[in-house]
Write a protein that holds these residues in place. Structure first.
Motif, mmCIF file in Angstrom:
data_model
loop_
_atom_site.group_PDB
_atom_site.id
_atom_site.type_symbol
_atom_site.label_atom_id
_atom_site.label_comp_id
_atom_site.label_asym_id
_atom_site.label_seq_id
_atom_site.Cartn_x
_atom_site.Cartn_y
_atom_site.Cartn_z
ATOM 1 N N PRO A 156 0.853 -1.238 -0.026
ATOM 2 C CA PRO A 156 0.019 -0.163 0.026
ATOM 3 C C PRO A 156 0.914 1.368 -0.058
ATOM 4 O O PRO A 156 0.438 2.257 -0.756
ATOM 5 N N LEU A 157 1.922 1.314 0.946
ATOM 6 C CA LEU A 157 2.860 2.389 0.901
ATOM 7 C C LEU A 157 3.432 2.792 -0.563
ATOM 8 O O LEU A 157 3.373 3.968 -0.889
ATOM 9 N N GLY A 158 4.011 1.641 -1.252
ATOM 10 C CA GLY A 158 4.335 1.754 -2.453
ATOM 11 C C GLY A 158 3.549 2.371 -3.676
ATOM 12 O O GLY A 158 3.874 3.321 -4.250
ATOM 13 N N ILE A 159 2.294 1.912 -3.522
ATOM 14 C CA ILE A 159 1.254 2.186 -4.468
ATOM 15 C C ILE A 159 1.185 3.847 -4.185
ATOM 16 O O ILE A 159 0.693 4.361 -5.407
ATOM 17 N N TYR A 160 0.779 4.132 -2.964
ATOM 18 C CA TYR A 160 0.361 5.560 -2.824
ATOM 19 C C TYR A 160 1.604 6.402 -3.343
ATOM 20 O O TYR A 160 1.212 7.465 -3.777
ATOM 21 N N ASP A 218 4.646 13.340 -5.986
ATOM 22 C CA ASP A 218 4.964 14.761 -5.604
ATOM 23 C C ASP A 218 4.222 15.120 -4.115
ATOM 24 O O ASP A 218 4.513 16.107 -3.828
ATOM 25 N N GLY A 219 3.621 13.853 -3.675
ATOM 26 C CA GLY A 219 2.721 14.083 -2.442
ATOM 27 C C GLY A 219 3.837 14.497 -1.251
ATOM 28 O O GLY A 219 5.062 13.970 -1.244
ATOM 29 N N PHE A 220 3.144 15.279 -0.146
ATOM 30 C CA PHE A 220 4.047 15.215 0.716
ATOM 31 C C PHE A 220 4.366 13.960 1.620
ATOM 32 O O PHE A 220 5.506 13.767 1.885
ATOM 33 N N ALA A 221 3.429 13.050 1.772
ATOM 34 C CA ALA A 221 3.676 11.933 2.297
ATOM 35 C C ALA A 221 4.762 11.014 1.666
ATOM 36 O O ALA A 221 5.667 10.378 2.271
ATOM 37 N N THR A 222 4.749 11.210 0.258
ATOM 38 C CA THR A 222 5.778 10.283 -0.595
ATOM 39 C C THR A 222 7.086 10.923 -0.388
ATOM 40 O O THR A 222 8.072 10.286 -0.071
ATOM 41 N N ARG A 280 6.385 0.983 -5.944
ATOM 42 C CA ARG A 280 6.212 2.617 -6.642
ATOM 43 C C ARG A 280 6.607 2.380 -7.942
ATOM 44 O O ARG A 280 6.003 2.922 -8.738
ATOM 45 N N ALA A 281 7.554 1.783 -8.203
ATOM 46 C CA ALA A 281 8.139 1.783 -9.601
ATOM 47 C C ALA A 281 7.155 1.399 -10.504
ATOM 48 O O ALA A 281 6.792 1.847 -11.643
ATOM 49 N N GLY A 282 6.524 0.000 -10.185
ATOM 50 C CA GLY A 282 5.489 -0.714 -10.993
ATOM 51 C C GLY A 282 4.339 0.378 -10.971
ATOM 52 O O GLY A 282 3.799 0.385 -12.342
ATOM 53 N N THR A 283 3.758 1.019 -10.084
ATOM 54 C CA THR A 283 2.924 1.888 -10.253
ATOM 55 C C THR A 283 2.990 3.066 -11.184
ATOM 56 O O THR A 283 2.086 3.410 -11.957
ATOM 57 N N SER A 284 3.945 3.760 -10.962
ATOM 58 C CA SER A 284 4.414 4.918 -11.917
ATOM 59 C C SER A 284 4.471 4.473 -13.428
ATOM 60 O O SER A 284 4.102 4.948 -14.213
ATOM 61 N N GLU A 285 4.900 3.266 -13.565
ATOM 62 C CA GLU A 285 4.954 2.776 -15.048
ATOM 63 C C GLU A 285 3.722 2.362 -15.505
ATOM 64 O O GLU A 285 3.352 2.717 -16.435
ATOM 65 N N VAL A 286 2.711 1.631 -14.586
ATOM 66 C CA VAL A 286 1.607 1.239 -15.309
ATOM 67 C C VAL A 286 0.448 2.405 -15.268
ATOM 68 O O VAL A 286 -0.234 2.345 -16.165
ATOM 69 N N MET A 287 0.524 3.213 -14.349
ATOM 70 C CA MET A 287 -0.410 4.285 -14.442
ATOM 71 C C MET A 287 -0.288 5.325 -15.575
ATOM 72 O O MET A 287 -1.095 6.198 -16.103
ATOM 73 N N PRO A 308 -14.336 4.334 -11.399
ATOM 74 C CA PRO A 308 -14.038 4.951 -10.027
ATOM 75 C C PRO A 308 -12.640 4.391 -9.826
ATOM 76 O O PRO A 308 -11.938 3.716 -10.289
ATOM 77 N N ARG A 309 -11.839 5.360 -9.265
ATOM 78 C CA ARG A 309 -10.489 5.454 -8.819
ATOM 79 C C ARG A 309 -10.149 3.984 -8.250
ATOM 80 O O ARG A 309 -9.126 3.319 -8.536
ATOM 81 N N LYS A 310 -11.094 3.749 -7.435
ATOM 82 C CA LYS A 310 -10.887 2.406 -6.415
ATOM 83 C C LYS A 310 -10.710 1.147 -7.446
ATOM 84 O O LYS A 310 -9.903 0.322 -7.540
ATOM 85 N N ARG A 311 -11.666 1.231 -8.523
ATOM 86 C CA ARG A 311 -11.674 0.159 -9.368
ATOM 87 C C ARG A 311 -10.526 0.000 -10.251
ATOM 88 O O ARG A 311 -10.330 -0.887 -10.525
ATOM 89 N N ILE A 312 -10.105 1.141 -10.602
ATOM 90 C CA ILE A 312 -8.956 1.277 -11.390
ATOM 91 C C ILE A 312 -7.806 0.587 -10.879
ATOM 92 O O ILE A 312 -6.930 0.018 -11.345
ATOM 93 N N ILE A 313 -7.681 0.873 -9.493
ATOM 94 C CA ILE A 313 -6.559 0.618 -8.753
ATOM 95 C C ILE A 313 -6.631 -0.900 -8.687
ATOM 96 O O ILE A 313 -5.642 -1.917 -8.913
ATOM 97 N N LYS A 314 -7.805 -1.324 -8.387
ATOM 98 C CA LYS A 314 -7.983 -2.877 -7.915
ATOM 99 C C LYS A 314 -7.990 -3.888 -9.209
ATOM 100 O O LYS A 314 -7.182 -4.593 -9.215
#
Lengths: 325, 325, 302
Positions: free
Chosen positions: B114-118, B124-128, B208-215, B229-235
């Motif tokens: 979850p942290l990596g996907i976030y 560019d998020g603050f938490a990231t 993280r790497a996978g997410t930014s590549e796939v997105m 919906p965003r949740k659906r896209i992620i799931k």
């Protein structure tokens, strides 16, 4: 039948920040799409036509953003919409088809599941009903024996077949408007012709408006009733397809027509417009086409306004050509 | 494919043989195990007798020959310390290590994914930014020291968790594990978390790497254009596409977890393989050390072989041949 | 100044080094983490001068001072800022001396590994063919095992002692250097100037010194930095497990291990402070290496 346009874009400006200052991808664009109309948007790659299409879906990715103008869809300014507002429109009332059918579908999910998802995100519908609608949509875009296809994965389809699936997905929720971004460019010519014919028929039968984004005037001639020609983020000419093809008023449109392969004699070299697109972050003062224009004069140092040639034909040029002579 | 597997298997067997030779010869250079076997006050002929009994008076090559014959029939020698077959000792301890590594893996995935996907969704998020900053610190923290700090905090100061050992063992579906009792879980949580720590960062980076590549892929944009919906896209679009590489890497890393378990087991006195081998090294218990090393080498060779086969199978060229309809 | 400029103009490894250094000091993020690394190194080198007591001078260490909490006064009047350990040694002094041992082990093993890796990597790249295939196969096999495991195996075979730990860590690390150097050298080999140099019949040594090395230097520095941080952690882990540096001349890892026996009795400072020092050292080197990498190869930073 209502007379107000289905989609009306007013003074739209989209910017992407870059190191050399903002890049204006769409610059003060006005555009109407009537109900049931097929509109072609023509331009070279980088002219802003894709970004224009995306902005009508609220799909401009950060860091890009709308800095001015309105997108009025069915009487509502959708630029003010929240993400969930947009979601109700996307895929439901406006659908979009992308250029490359090989990458538009999720490679690890069955076609049927992807289609059911598209339906269920807008309607509360049972799986059986959904399957019936999906079958109809697939038959409509010319996919035979849809039941066998539903359990297949995208890589098991040919490119043309995949684009038909994509179009079927776009049709599922019976949208009022379909924005197609070069959907046939990646396909070979015979399949391109079939898909164009099918889309024209679909648009006529269902009274769906269609915006067809392409770099190919030949495609526009086959499908669109009206054309908007884009250059460096601006619309430089806008009018009925026949008028524009026969008697273009903007030198750039004239150049595009001259460089269509169909207009070349056998053995003759294809015409091409000299030079390339200017950098969008460093546009020249005045007319941005002037550096490449055969007719350029000192008056072109002034930024040209959109001039209404006739009630349905406008051009952005200080000295418009007088009708193909 | 078959020839590939055969070639790699033969290669692995050769490596295993060479390793056994190296390990066996080198371990004979260190110390005299007889010192461990007999009472320090024993008489010289007593020492000689023990030496003969364990075959330690023979030259190294004949000892190795003896060992090799035994190894092929599943006998890796007797522990000097416990006086029991090394293989039996290892078989006894292995479930505890397996349980620890497995739980660590689950913890690493539940936290890291979850942290990596976030981080991938909001680069560019603050938490990231905080997370990425922390990850440099994270790879710098010596995990064994962190384990001690966990003991100080949770056992000494707060008194919540037991310091060491495996706790009660429950049986479920014929599997014996401390997961199935409350006391077992209380014993398991700290060592498993400690072992998971350095894998969390790895899973996070991969996700993280996978997410930014796939997105950035077209099919995600197409899914958004359908109004999913965003949740659906992620799931259903993001997760299945990033999981394939992550699962593969985790498979390879399982061997590393078992290797690193030596450290964790020593801190928390977890009665697994790692604790066994560290004690054996310190006590010069040669047969156990050799048996453990050969086991780990075999484990790694097998894991690498499996991963290579999976990669070959996932190669699109290979897959397309077998899969196309 | 970007990395490309540095690459084109240099003609010897030394010139490449100084160019790199110039480029690096102009970035504040690098110079700050670099200064921190230097400070730690200075503490280690000057340990006999800066440490309040000599923890290995049996004449001054008294068991009566054992397990004093931080801030207490020892028998000879010195204040033990970070407390004392079970044998009555001042923890702060022990940390400074331990840091010294840790760095000696890490740096000597890195130097050996670098030399071996450099030779093997250059030989593989330069001669190619079967030698290359053979050497790289060994590298592949070794790198498929985790470093900590290889080190553990080696120490089980070699026995205890600082020299043994250094050898083990050098064996653990040489493969990484060999692979990196070979990769960098292979890239250079394919370039045209290399062919030109070969045609001019320059001696092999000259080609390697003047052409292959200068262009591999930047990536080597980054690798060596990160590897050193890594090997400090491995050494500490090994010493903690009791198979590394002997307790008679402890490193940070052995100090932590030593304190392990006291954590249940609440004497946290014996493990806590050496760990903090270890963390600070490794983190400083890692951050410095990370910054270096960002500058030398900006594409890798994301």
């Amino acid at each position: 039948m209502r007379n107000d346009p289905l989609l009306s874009i007013k003074g739209l400006r989209v910017e992407f920040p870059t190191q050399d200052g903002p890049l204006v991808a769409v610059n003060n664009v006005d555009l109407d799409v009537a109900r049931g109309e097929v509109l072609g948007i023509v331009g070279e790659s980088g002219s802003g036509k894709t970004v224009l299409g995306l902005s009508a879906m609220g799909l401009i990715d950060r860091p890009g953003r709308l800095t001015a103008g309105q997108v009025v869809f069915d009487g509502q300014d959708v630029t003010k919409y929240s993400e969930s507002g947009w979601r109700n429109i996307r895929g439901n009332r406006i659908a979009m088809i992308f250029q490359d059918p090989t990458t538009s579908l999720n490679p690890v999910q069955q076609i049927g599941a992807q289609m059911i998802e598209a339906l269920q995100s807008h309607r509360d519908i049972s799986r059986d009903n959904a399957r019936q609608i999906i079958r109809n949509a697939m038959v409509r875009v010319g996919i035979n024996s849809p039941d066998e296809r539903l359990n297949a994965y995208p890589h098991q389809f040919s490119g043309g077949m995949r684009q038909r699936v994509v179009i079927a997905i776009a049709l599922l929720n019976e949208p009022d408007l379909i924005i197609a971004d070069e959907p046939t460019t990646a396909l070979d010519v015979t399949i391109q012709a079939q898909i164009l014919r099918d889309m024209r028929r679909l648009s006529r039968d269902t009274r769906t408006s269609l915006v067809w984004v392409t770099h190919d005037l030949g495609v526009v001639a086959q499908i669109a009733q009206r054309v908007a020609v884009m250059y460096a983020g601006r619309i430089v000419e806008n009018g009925p397809t026949e008028k524009i093809l026969k008697s273009p008023c903007h030198p750039y449109t004239e150049g595009l027509i001259a460089s269509m392969p169909a207009n070349a004699l056998p053995g003759e070299r294809l015409h091409s417009i000299p030079g390339g697109l200017p950098q969008l972050s460093k546009l020249p003062a005045g007319c941005s086409f002037a550096p490449r224009c055969n007719y350029a004069a000192s008056a072109c140092n002034m930024s040209p306004k959109l001039i209404q040639i006739s009630s349905d034909h406008a051009v952005r040029c200080v000295s418009p050509l007088d009708g193909g002579s | 494919m078959f020839a590939f597997i055969l070639r790699r298997t033969i290669q692995s067997v050769i490596v295993l043989f060479v390793m056994s030779l190296l390990v066996f010869c080198m371990i004979n250079l260190v110390g005299d195990p007889v010192d461990m076997l007999v009472n320090p006050e024993s008489l010289p002929d007593e020492i000689e007798r023990v030496r003969r009994d364990f075959g330690l008076d023979q030259p190294v090559y004949s000892q190795y020959w003896h060992f090799l014959k035994g190894a092929l029939s599943g006998d890796l020698g007797k522990s000097y310390v416990f006086g029991r077959p090394a293989l039996a000792l290892m078989a006894e301890r292995f479930p505890a290590t397996l349980e620890l590594a497995f739980c660590a893996l689950i913890i690493a995935v539940t936290i890291g994914l979850p942290l990596g996907i976030y981080a991938g969704l909001r680069p560019d998020g603050f938490a990231t930014r905080i997370m990425m900053g922390m990850s440099v610190l994270g790879i710098s923290i010596p995990t064994f020291w962190l384990g001690l700090m966990m003991i100080i905090l949770f056992s000494v100061i707060l008194g919540w968790l037991p310091v060491s050992g495996r706790g009660d063992i429950g049986v479920f579906l014929g599997i014996e594990s401390s997961i199935f009792t409350m006391d077992g879980l209380r014993h398991l949580i700290m060592p498993a978390t400690n072992l998971a720590l350095f894998k969390i960062a790895m899973v996070m980076r991969l996700a993280r790497a996978g997410t930014s590549e796939v997105m950035a892929q077209d099919f995600i944009r197409f899914a958004r254009a359908q109004g999913l919906p965003r949740k659906r896209i992620i799931k259903s679009h993001l997760l299945p596409n990033i999981l394939i590489p992550i699962v593969t890497v985790i498979g390879i890393e399982f061997g590393t977890l078992i290797a690193f378990a030596t450290v964790t087991e020593s801190i928390f006195s977890w009665p697994g393989l790692g604790k066994l081998v560290i004690d054996a090294i310190i006590n010069l218990d040669r047969p156990v050390v050799v048996a453990y090393l050969l086991f780990v080498v075999a484990l790694f060779l097998t894991l690498n072989l499996i991963v290579d086969i999976i990669y070959a199978a996932l190669d699109p060229r290979v897959r397309l041949q077998g899969d196309d309809t | 100044m970007n990395a490309k400029d540095t690459r084109a103009a240099v003609s010897s490894p030394l010139a490449a080094l100084s160019k790199c250094a110039n480029a690096l000091w102009s970035r504040p993020s690098v110079s700050i983490s670099g200064l921190f690394v230097l400070l730690i190194a200075a503490l280690a080198v000057l340990a006999p001068l800066v440490a309040p007591t000599n923890p290995y001078d049996l004449a001054t260490v008294s068991i009566l001072d054992g397990r004093l909490p931080p801030g207490q006064k020892m028998l000879d009047g010195t204040v033990a800022l970070l407390g004392t350990d079970g044998a009555g040694r001042d923890v702060l002094s022990a940390i400074l001396w331990g840091l010294r041992t840790s760095l000696i082990v890490a740096i000597s093993s890195a130097t050996i590994a670098l030399t071996v890796g450099l030779t093997v990597g250059l030989a593989a790249a330069f001669y190619g063919g079967r030698l290359d295939a053979f050497l790289m196969r060994i590298v592949d096999i070794q790198l498929s095992f985790p470093a900590i495991l290889v080190a553990l195996v080696l120490l089980a075979l070699l026995g205890k002692g600082i020299d043994k730990v250094i050898i083990a860590l050098a064996i653990v690390q040489w493969a990484v250097y060999a692979r990196t150097i070979r990769a960098a050298a292979m890239v250079e080999r394919r370039k045209e100037y290399f062919e030109a140099a070969t045609c001019l019949e320059l001696s092999n040594g000259r080609i390697i010194w003047k052409h292959l090395l200068p262009n591999s230097v930047s990536s080597l520095i980054v690798l060596a930095t990160l590897q050193t941080a890594h090997s400090i952690t491995i050494e500490a882990t090994l010493s903690f497990l009791g198979v590394g540096v002997p307790i008679t001349e402890p490193s940070l890892g052995s100090l932590i291990s030593n304190g392990f026996d006291f954590i249940l009795s609440g004497a946290y400072w014996i493990t806590f402070f050496p760990g903090i020092m270890l963390l600070a050292t490794v983190a400083a080197i890692n951050i410095f290496g990370d910054q270096l990498r960002t500058i030398i190869n900006p594409r890798l930073s994301r």
